[in-house]
Design a protein around this motif. Structure first.
Motif, mmCIF file in Angstrom:
data_model
loop_
_atom_site.group_PDB
_atom_site.id
_atom_site.type_symbol
_atom_site.label_atom_id
_atom_site.label_comp_id
_atom_site.label_asym_id
_atom_site.label_seq_id
_atom_site.Cartn_x
_atom_site.Cartn_y
_atom_site.Cartn_z
ATOM 1 N N LEU A 1 3.982 12.196 16.328
ATOM 2 C CA LEU A 1 4.818 11.054 16.688
ATOM 3 C C LEU A 1 6.110 11.482 17.373
ATOM 4 C CD1 LEU A 1 4.269 8.768 13.573
ATOM 5 C CD2 LEU A 1 3.269 8.538 15.848
ATOM 6 N N ILE A 2 6.686 12.600 16.918
ATOM 7 C CA ILE A 2 7.890 13.133 17.570
ATOM 8 C C ILE A 2 7.571 13.510 19.012
ATOM 9 C CG2 ILE A 2 9.457 15.117 17.633
ATOM 10 C CD1 ILE A 2 9.450 14.991 14.530
ATOM 11 N N GLY A 3 6.449 14.193 19.215
ATOM 12 C CA GLY A 3 6.038 14.590 20.567
ATOM 13 C C GLY A 3 5.847 13.390 21.483
ATOM 14 N N ILE A 4 5.224 12.342 20.962
ATOM 15 C CA ILE A 4 5.002 11.131 21.766
ATOM 16 C C ILE A 4 6.337 10.486 22.135
ATOM 17 C CG2 ILE A 4 4.132 8.754 21.626
ATOM 18 C CD1 ILE A 4 1.976 10.776 22.252
ATOM 19 N N LEU A 5 7.247 10.372 21.176
ATOM 20 C CA LEU A 5 8.537 9.738 21.459
ATOM 21 C C LEU A 5 9.374 10.549 22.438
ATOM 22 C CD1 LEU A 5 9.527 8.246 18.005
ATOM 23 C CD2 LEU A 5 9.005 6.998 20.089
ATOM 24 N N GLN A 6 9.201 11.859 22.431
ATOM 25 C CA GLN A 6 9.964 12.695 23.354
ATOM 26 C C GLN A 6 9.383 12.662 24.766
ATOM 27 O OE1 GLN A 6 9.884 16.461 21.270
ATOM 28 N NE2 GLN A 6 11.925 16.122 20.406
ATOM 29 N N LYS A 7 8.047 12.627 24.871
ATOM 30 C CA LYS A 7 7.406 12.728 26.181
ATOM 31 C C LYS A 7 7.096 11.376 26.814
ATOM 32 C CE LYS A 7 5.345 17.153 25.035
ATOM 33 N NZ LYS A 7 4.142 17.811 24.567
ATOM 34 N N ASP A 8 6.490 10.491 26.032
ATOM 35 C CA ASP A 8 6.022 9.221 26.587
ATOM 36 C C ASP A 8 6.200 8.095 25.573
ATOM 37 O OD1 ASP A 8 4.868 7.359 28.207
ATOM 38 O OD2 ASP A 8 2.811 8.058 27.938
ATOM 39 N N PRO A 9 7.419 7.569 25.412
ATOM 40 C CA PRO A 9 7.683 6.548 24.391
ATOM 41 C C PRO A 9 6.862 5.271 24.550
ATOM 42 C CG PRO A 9 9.736 7.357 25.328
ATOM 43 C CD PRO A 9 8.627 7.935 26.130
ATOM 44 N N THR B 1 0.837 -1.197 0.000
ATOM 45 C CA THR B 1 0.000 0.000 0.000
ATOM 46 C C THR B 1 0.875 1.252 0.000
ATOM 47 O OG1 THR B 1 -0.106 0.078 2.412
ATOM 48 C CG2 THR B 1 -1.849 -1.141 1.283
ATOM 49 N N LEU B 2 0.294 2.330 -0.435
ATOM 50 C CA LEU B 2 0.996 3.612 -0.454
ATOM 51 C C LEU B 2 0.572 4.432 0.759
ATOM 52 C CD1 LEU B 2 0.646 4.555 -4.211
ATOM 53 C CD2 LEU B 2 2.621 3.580 -3.071
ATOM 54 N N ARG B 3 1.492 5.213 1.264
ATOM 55 C CA ARG B 3 1.216 6.044 2.427
ATOM 56 C C ARG B 3 1.956 7.345 2.280
ATOM 57 N NH1 ARG B 3 -0.310 8.518 6.567
ATOM 58 N NH2 ARG B 3 -0.160 7.804 8.703
ATOM 59 N N ARG B 4 1.250 8.445 2.491
ATOM 60 C CA ARG B 4 1.885 9.758 2.509
ATOM 61 C C ARG B 4 1.829 10.279 3.934
ATOM 62 N NH1 ARG B 4 0.529 15.476 1.492
ATOM 63 N NH2 ARG B 4 2.456 16.395 0.714
ATOM 64 N N TRP B 5 2.971 10.694 4.440
ATOM 65 C CA TRP B 5 3.051 11.227 5.791
ATOM 66 C C TRP B 5 2.902 12.736 5.739
ATOM 67 C CZ3 TRP B 5 3.061 8.297 10.071
ATOM 68 C CH2 TRP B 5 3.354 6.965 9.911
ATOM 69 N N TYR B 6 2.160 13.295 6.685
ATOM 70 C CA TYR B 6 1.935 14.728 6.760
ATOM 71 C C TYR B 6 2.716 15.322 7.935
ATOM 72 C CZ TYR B 6 -1.771 13.831 3.445
ATOM 73 O OH TYR B 6 -2.458 13.448 2.331
ATOM 74 N N VAL B 7 2.957 16.610 7.860
ATOM 75 C CA VAL B 7 3.740 17.308 8.881
ATOM 76 C C VAL B 7 3.118 17.122 10.260
ATOM 77 C CG1 VAL B 7 4.471 19.596 9.671
ATOM 78 C CG2 VAL B 7 4.723 18.978 7.280
ATOM 79 N N LYS B 8 1.792 17.242 10.364
ATOM 80 C CA LYS B 8 1.133 17.099 11.665
ATOM 81 C C LYS B 8 1.334 15.701 12.252
ATOM 82 C CE LYS B 8 -2.268 20.681 11.150
ATOM 83 N NZ LYS B 8 -3.666 21.080 11.213
ATOM 84 N N GLU B 9 1.353 14.684 11.390
ATOM 85 C CA GLU B 9 1.582 13.313 11.868
ATOM 86 C C GLU B 9 3.006 13.161 12.387
ATOM 87 O OE1 GLU B 9 -1.460 10.911 8.934
ATOM 88 O OE2 GLU B 9 0.559 11.383 8.216
#
Length: 160
Positions: A140-148, A128-136
């Motif tokens: 994910l960056i916020g989650i990994l920094q605060k609560d992995p 399948t194809l997937r396009r990632w957006y800036v908000k996504e």
């Protein structure tokens, strides 16, 4: 004799705006998707290696630092699985780089860990194809920094 073309020039001087002096306005740059993707990869790679306790999924070797990679079963060119925790596991440099991910052993590890059903799901997602957006990326960056520990939960909610 050649005639000149009748161009009418106005005798009025050109109006020029006065020079604006003072501090130039600084524009706030929005982060680009590629920059955020690189940042997310660094955090995700560290998360995967810590999650797997710095132990290679394919050969069982234990290593720290540059000796351990976060290796993909389905190559990371497939954007749909690039940040999927079921597709990425800790791998030593030998397995990931020199044995091209040790695909047979990696597949066996995935089947033993998650089951045949999840393995088939990963294979289906690879088509399948997937396009990632800036908000996504930012989420994910916020989650990994605060609560992995919540990363997998948030990731699966995001990619439903």
């Amino acid at each position: 004799m050649l005639k000149r073309t009748p161009l009418k020039r106005s005798r009025k001087p050109l109006k020029r705006s006065p020079l604006k002096r003072g501090k130039p306005k600084r524009r706030i740059k929005k982060p680009r998707a590629t920059t955020l993707e690189k940042k997310l990869w660094k955090l995700f790679s560290l998360y995967v290696r810590k999650r797997d306790n710095y132990t290679c999924a394919t050969c069982g070797k234990h290593a720290l630092g540059a000796g351990m990679h976060a290796g993909h079963f389905i190559r990371r060119g497939k954007k749909s699985l690039k940040f999927d925790p079921r597709n990425v596991h800790a791998q030593c440099v030998g397995c990931n780089k020199y044995r091209n991910g040790a695909e047979a052993q990696h597949a066996e590890y995935i089947i033993n860990t998650y089951g045949k059903g999840e393995f088939e799901r990963i294979m289906d997602l690879s088509r399948t194809l997937r396009r990632w957006y800036v908000k996504e990326f930012e989420l994910l960056i916020g989650i990994l920094q605060k609560d992995p520990e919540r990363y997998e939960e948030v990731y699966y909610d995001l990619t439903k």
